[in-house]
Design a protein around this motif. Sequence first.
Motif, PDB file in Angstrom:
ATOM      1  N   LEU A 101      42.534  29.647  52.262  1.00 62.88           N
ATOM      2  CA  LEU A 101      42.226  29.246  50.889  1.00 62.88           C
ATOM      3  C   LEU A 101      41.621  30.408  50.104  1.00 62.88           C
ATOM      4  O   LEU A 101      41.982  30.645  48.943  1.00 62.88           O
ATOM      5  N   ALA A 102      40.699  31.139  50.735  1.00 63.26           N
ATOM      6  CA  ALA A 102      40.067  32.276  50.059  1.00 63.26           C
ATOM      7  C   ALA A 102      41.093  33.359  49.744  1.00 63.26           C
ATOM      8  O   ALA A 102      41.110  33.919  48.634  1.00 63.26           O
ATOM      9  N   VAL A 103      41.947  33.667  50.700  1.00 68.58           N
ATOM     10  CA  VAL A 103      42.956  34.711  50.502  1.00 68.58           C
ATOM     11  C   VAL A 103      43.972  34.297  49.438  1.00 68.58           C
ATOM     12  O   VAL A 103      44.369  35.105  48.580  1.00 68.58           O
ATOM     13  N   GLU A 104      44.396  33.039  49.458  1.00 69.56           N
ATOM     14  CA  GLU A 104      45.342  32.562  48.448  1.00 69.56           C
ATOM     15  C   GLU A 104      44.726  32.639  47.057  1.00 69.56           C
ATOM     16  O   GLU A 104      45.418  32.975  46.079  1.00 69.56           O
ATOM     17  N   TYR A 105      43.438  32.349  46.949  1.00 72.25           N
ATOM     18  CA  TYR A 105      42.777  32.460  45.642  1.00 72.25           C
ATOM     19  C   TYR A 105      42.770  33.914  45.190  1.00 72.25           C
ATOM     20  O   TYR A 105      43.039  34.221  44.017  1.00 72.25           O
ATOM     21  N   GLY A 106      42.470  34.818  46.117  1.00 71.08           N
ATOM     22  CA  GLY A 106      42.468  36.235  45.779  1.00 71.08           C
ATOM     23  C   GLY A 106      43.823  36.711  45.283  1.00 71.08           C
ATOM     24  O   GLY A 106      43.922  37.482  44.321  1.00 71.08           O
ATOM     25  N   LYS A 107      44.874  36.236  45.926  1.00 69.27           N
ATOM     26  CA  LYS A 107      46.224  36.607  45.490  1.00 69.27           C
ATOM     27  C   LYS A 107      46.544  35.978  44.131  1.00 69.27           C
ATOM     28  O   LYS A 107      47.210  36.589  43.290  1.00 69.27           O
ATOM     29  N   HIS A 108      46.036  34.755  43.907  1.00 75.26           N
ATOM     30  CA  HIS A 108      46.292  34.054  42.641  1.00 75.26           C
ATOM     31  C   HIS A 108      45.676  34.800  41.464  1.00 75.26           C
ATOM     32  O   HIS A 108      46.288  34.893  40.386  1.00 75.26           O
ATOM     33  N   VAL A 109      44.457  35.335  41.639  1.00 74.13           N
ATOM     34  CA  VAL A 109      43.788  36.052  40.544  1.00 74.13           C
ATOM     35  C   VAL A 109      44.100  37.547  40.589  1.00 74.13           C
ATOM     36  O   VAL A 109      43.531  38.334  39.850  1.00 74.13           O
ATOM     37  N   GLU A 110      45.004  37.924  41.473  1.00 73.80           N
ATOM     38  CA  GLU A 110      45.521  39.291  41.543  1.00 73.80           C
ATOM     39  C   GLU A 110      44.421  40.332  41.767  1.00 73.80           C
ATOM     40  O   GLU A 110      44.290  41.302  41.026  1.00 73.80           O
ATOM     41  N   VAL A 111      43.630  40.107  42.807  1.00 71.14           N
ATOM     42  CA  VAL A 111      42.613  41.105  43.140  1.00 71.14           C
ATOM     43  C   VAL A 111      43.295  42.387  43.621  1.00 71.14           C
ATOM     44  O   VAL A 111      44.401  42.354  44.169  1.00 71.14           O
ATOM     45  N   ASN A 112      42.644  43.511  43.386  1.00 72.49           N
ATOM     46  CA  ASN A 112      43.154  44.787  43.889  1.00 72.49           C
ATOM     47  C   ASN A 112      42.247  45.378  44.962  1.00 72.49           C
ATOM     48  O   ASN A 112      42.481  46.488  45.434  1.00 72.49           O
ATOM     49  N   THR A 113      41.217  44.602  45.328  1.00 73.67           N
ATOM     50  CA  THR A 113      40.258  45.067  46.322  1.00 73.67           C
ATOM     51  C   THR A 113      39.774  43.883  47.150  1.00 73.67           C
ATOM     52  O   THR A 113      39.535  42.804  46.604  1.00 73.67           O
ATOM     53  N   VAL A 114      39.639  44.092  48.445  1.00 72.59           N
ATOM     54  CA  VAL A 114      39.069  43.072  49.332  1.00 72.59           C
ATOM     55  C   VAL A 114      37.847  43.679  50.002  1.00 72.59           C
ATOM     56  O   VAL A 114      37.939  44.717  50.658  1.00 72.59           O
ATOM     57  N   LEU A 115      36.704  43.038  49.812  1.00 72.74           N
ATOM     58  CA  LEU A 115      35.467  43.479  50.457  1.00 72.74           C
ATOM     59  C   LEU A 115      35.147  42.522  51.599  1.00 72.74           C
ATOM     60  O   LEU A 115      34.860  41.345  51.366  1.00 72.74           O
ATOM     61  N   LEU A 116      35.211  43.027  52.816  1.00 76.27           N
ATOM     62  CA  LEU A 116      34.795  42.266  53.990  1.00 76.27           C
ATOM     63  C   LEU A 116      33.308  42.514  54.163  1.00 76.27           C
ATOM     64  O   LEU A 116      32.870  43.535  54.703  1.00 76.27           O
ATOM     65  N   ASN A 117      32.501  41.562  53.687  1.00 80.16           N
ATOM     66  CA  ASN A 117      31.073  41.812  53.505  1.00 80.16           C
ATOM     67  C   ASN A 117      30.224  41.422  54.715  1.00 80.16           C
ATOM     68  O   ASN A 117      29.238  40.697  54.603  1.00 80.16           O
ATOM     69  N   GLY A 118      30.602  41.910  55.879  1.00 83.96           N
ATOM     70  CA  GLY A 118      29.744  41.765  57.053  1.00 83.96           C
ATOM     71  C   GLY A 118      29.990  40.528  57.889  1.00 83.96           C
ATOM     72  O   GLY A 118      30.402  39.470  57.396  1.00 83.96           O
ATOM     73  N   ASP A 119      29.748  40.659  59.175  1.00 87.06           N
ATOM     74  CA  ASP A 119      29.929  39.585  60.168  1.00 87.06           C
ATOM     75  C   ASP A 119      31.346  39.029  60.126  1.00 87.06           C
ATOM     76  O   ASP A 119      31.567  37.812  60.256  1.00 87.06           O
TER      77      ASP A 119
END
Length: 312
Positions: A101-119
């Motif tokens: 769900l999180a990844v699909e939302y990111g693709k929907h809003v066309e993010v150009n960066t993914v921050l894997l913020n720990g753990d």
Amino acid sequence: MKELVLDYISKYPYLPKRVLAKIMFAENPGIFTDAEHARNQIRYYLGSRGEGSRQHCCNVPLLPSEISKDYSPYVIPKTNDRVLVLSDIHIPFQDNNAIKLAVEYGKHVEVNTVLLNGDIFDFYSGSRFVKDPRLVDWKTEVKLAKEFLTWLRSEFPDAKIIFKVGNHEERFEIYMKQNAPLLFQTDMYHVEDLLGLVEFGIDVVGDKRIIRAGKLNILHGHELRSFSGGVNPARTAYLKTHKSVLVGHYHRTSLHTEPDLEKKVVTCWSTGCLCSLWAEYDLYNKWNHGFAAVYTKDELFEVENLRIVNGK
């Protein structure tokens, strides 16, 4: 003249320069025009006349070299202005539906960066707490971690991916420091090498460094030295920093806003997790699934702090 001056400096290392200059001039009137001339030569060979003279120093006590790390912020480039923030996935204890769900939302809003913020990875086998050896072994953990990275890169083939080292990733490095310090001194036994992050084209941010998106400060959260986060993790982050900060770590979505003395608004956020909400060490917790999207324009920023409720 150099040998003469250095000989006097070595012979009288603790005399004030002015006193030593008088002695040098009195004993060598044909070499120095006056005591001030002798003093200038002392200062020159002691490196007291700027960088140009320090190369001539010899047998002079110096301050030891400093040992320090670089704790300067990692600044996300301005062109990477649409950032999907995912934290606390804890592979292999992840919730795949929440991640999708999180990844699909990111693709929907066309993010150009993914921050894997720990753990992102749990490193359960390296925990200092009591472990159930039937759950997962170390080799499998590493294999599953690489499978996740392969999948994520396939979902965002052109995006910049940034990996923030959280307290669970630090488990591996702590283990290496305690049990194999000689190997840890090499370039082969760190988290980024273990998981092949460079091969995935991922930037690594360790040593508890701040990540900055515009004027928004991003931390995993363990840097603040607060295990539970209190009643409101975002308020805890505010009390620790008094800056606009986004953190993960606490597995709870929260927000806290206060104006400062000059009526400037300071807001802090904490994001939910993407792991299972049922943990053997804390079954009856207050966790929730969630993630964030951060949009920047120059120094300005906007945060969408999103919850996932009942799988939606």
